[in-house]
Design a protein around this motif. Structure first.
Motif, PDB file in Angstrom:
ATOM      1  N   ARG A 123       0.904  -1.090  -0.020  1.00  0.00           N
ATOM      2  CA  ARG A 123       0.060  -0.027  -0.269  1.00  0.00           C
ATOM      3  C   ARG A 123       0.867   1.253   0.000  1.00  0.00           C
ATOM      4  O   ARG A 123       1.234   1.858   1.045  1.00  0.00           O
ATOM      5  CB  ARG A 123      -0.802  -0.086   1.407  1.00  0.00           C
ATOM      6  N   SER A 129      -3.558   6.287   9.342  1.00  0.00           N
ATOM      7  CA  SER A 129      -4.249   6.491   8.064  1.00  0.00           C
ATOM      8  C   SER A 129      -5.731   6.277   7.794  1.00  0.00           C
ATOM      9  O   SER A 129      -6.532   6.603   6.871  1.00  0.00           O
ATOM     10  CB  SER A 129      -3.728   5.076   6.995  1.00  0.00           C
ATOM     11  N   ASP A 175       8.989   6.640  -0.073  1.00  0.00           N
ATOM     12  CA  ASP A 175       8.462   6.506  -1.564  1.00  0.00           C
ATOM     13  C   ASP A 175       9.474   5.929  -2.616  1.00  0.00           C
ATOM     14  O   ASP A 175       9.365   5.166  -3.167  1.00  0.00           O
ATOM     15  CB  ASP A 175       7.518   7.694  -2.104  1.00  0.00           C
ATOM     16  N   GLU A 190       0.539   4.257  -0.619  1.00  0.00           N
ATOM     17  CA  GLU A 190      -0.068   5.445  -0.013  1.00  0.00           C
ATOM     18  C   GLU A 190       0.120   5.664   1.334  1.00  0.00           C
ATOM     19  O   GLU A 190       0.026   6.647   1.896  1.00  0.00           O
ATOM     20  CB  GLU A 190      -1.739   5.410  -0.463  1.00  0.00           C
TER      21      GLU A 190
END
Length: 422
Positions: free
Chosen positions: A283, A351, A385, A285
């Motif tokens: 995931r 999150s 990232d 994100e």
């Protein structure tokens, strides 16, 4: 200021508590300050420390102190740095609005905010992404490397220098000054003489250097924070040269040293919990939420202080006006009454917008909430990232990475790491 409490109930005869306090406040506790913090938290909400004022261990008590102006941060110089005389404090401890209270804090922070807007942080994203790609590519090419040397320090150092307007040839010098100042935030009586000398030299070096840069920007403004702040002063606002110089130093140290520590300790947590790296890969994100969780677990600022501005009771303890208190951020952030399974890394903890975790205290609360928080989180997000995209494996090469001796601003000295390219 009277740093002793009128409530003698917090005197500590318990040897286990005394041992925990000694570990927590001494350099031997740097590899693991959380075990002694847990001992203290489980033993009670408040304990007397060898520093002469009590320490708070639970989240709700710490948050109550940090979030209200009933507690002042302006006494920290006297509480933590008694070897520095008040007349020398502006040169020896240039902390700007960090140790101020309203109305001075409001006036100065509002002026600084004009040059440190969310728009300015957003504008930095492409540059942070570009620099991060370069640093990660270099690390990938090396295969085995020191993550502190290759990434954790260069990324926030270069961004902070470019934001403020420090030229490349000065990077090494300002980096050393920042480390010496960060070490000097510990209590004076716990510091060796050479650390006190280095802090003084760093403070005066920073002041002289930024004074020269300020004069240059007045003659020839650039697209940097120093120019913006100098223009704020030139427009007739009340930002004096002393305040401007201290603000630049505070911004640099906070934006560089603490973010480097977040990167180092945060990556160590992830490498020790490979399931969480797998969660980020599954995931991507979550890279936007993981930095807050990593800072909750490993706050760069472990401890702070406040002084009561009025008679007040916290944690069942009565404080008179002027009494000092230690806020144990590293304990509060792992309080099981507030955070589910608080010792566990959970990159998804922050999150869920429908069920958000409680705000951690790593950036403080209230009027002293960290002005640079968005930039620190952005740098860590972009780094995560890049690492997820460019690697298929990242692991720590030692069970015992060395920590700097700092108590207040805690971080790693080095972090041997191995990367497997994607």
């Amino acid at each position: 200021m009277d740093t002793t409490s009128t409530n003698t109930a917090v005197a500590e005869p318990d040897s286990a508590i005394q041992t925990a306090l000694a570990q927590l406040l001494g350099p031997e506790g740097r590899p693991d300050p959380y075990t002694p913090a847990r001992v203290l938290r489980e033993a009670g909400r408040v304990h007397q420390t060898p520093l002469g004022f009590p320490v708070l261990t639970r989240y709700e008590d710490c948050a109550a102190v940090l979030s209200t102006t009933a507690w002042s941060h302006s006494e920290e110089a006297g509480m933590m740095h008694p070897t520095v005389s008040p007349e020398n404090a502006p040169e020896e401890l240039p902390t700007s609005f960090l140790w101020m209270e309203p109305p001075d804090h409001t006036r100065l922070r509002n002026l600084v905010t004009k040059g440190f807007t969310p728009r300015m942080v957003t504008r930095l994203r492409p540059r942070i992404e570009e620099l991060t790609e370069q640093l990660v590519d270099k690390a990938v090419a090396a295969g085995e490397f020191d993550l502190i040397e290759y990434i954790a320090y260069p990324l926030p150092l270069i961004i902070a220098c470019e934001l403020i307007g420090v030229p490349r040839e000065a990077y090494g010098q300002v980096h050393q000054w920042a480390q010496d100042l960060a070490r000097g935030f510990d209590h004076d009586y716990t510091l060796p003489p050479e650390a006190l000398t280095a802090r003084s030299a760093a403070s005066r070096g920073f002041m002289g250097y930024f004074r020269e840069l300020l004069n240059e920007r007045r003659r020839d403004p650039k697209d940097d924070l120093l120019s913006v702040l100098s223009q704020v002063e030139d427009r007739g606002d009340v930002l004096s040269e002393q305040e401007l110089l201290a603000t630049c130093i505070t911004t640099f140290v906070a934006g560089h040293e603490t973010t480097a520590n977040l990167i180092g300790t945060g990556m160590l947590q992830l490498m020790r919990n490979q399931d969480q790296i797998a969660a980020l890969r599954a995931r991507p994100e979550l890279t936007a939420y993981a930095p807050d969780e990593l800072l909750r677990l490993e706050p760069s600022v472990q401890v702070t202080t406040r002084a009561a501005t009025q008679p007040i009771t916290v944690a069942g303890h009565d404080f008179a006006k002027g009494d000092g208190v230690v806020v144990l951020i590293n304990s509060a952030n792992r309080d099981p009454e507030v955070f589910t399974d608080p010792e566990r890394v959970d990159v998804a903890r922050y999150s869920d917008p429908k069920n958000p975790a409680k705000r951690h205290l790593g950036f403080s609360l209230g009027i002293h909430y960290c002005l640079g928080a968005p930039l620190a989180l952005l740098e860590m997000e972009i780094l995560l990232d890049a690492l997820i995209r460019k690697t298929r494996g990242i692991e720590v090469l030692t069970d015992t990475p060395p920590y700097k001796p700092n108590v207040v601003i805690r971080g790693l000295e080095s972090l041997p790491t191995r990367i497997t390219p994607a």
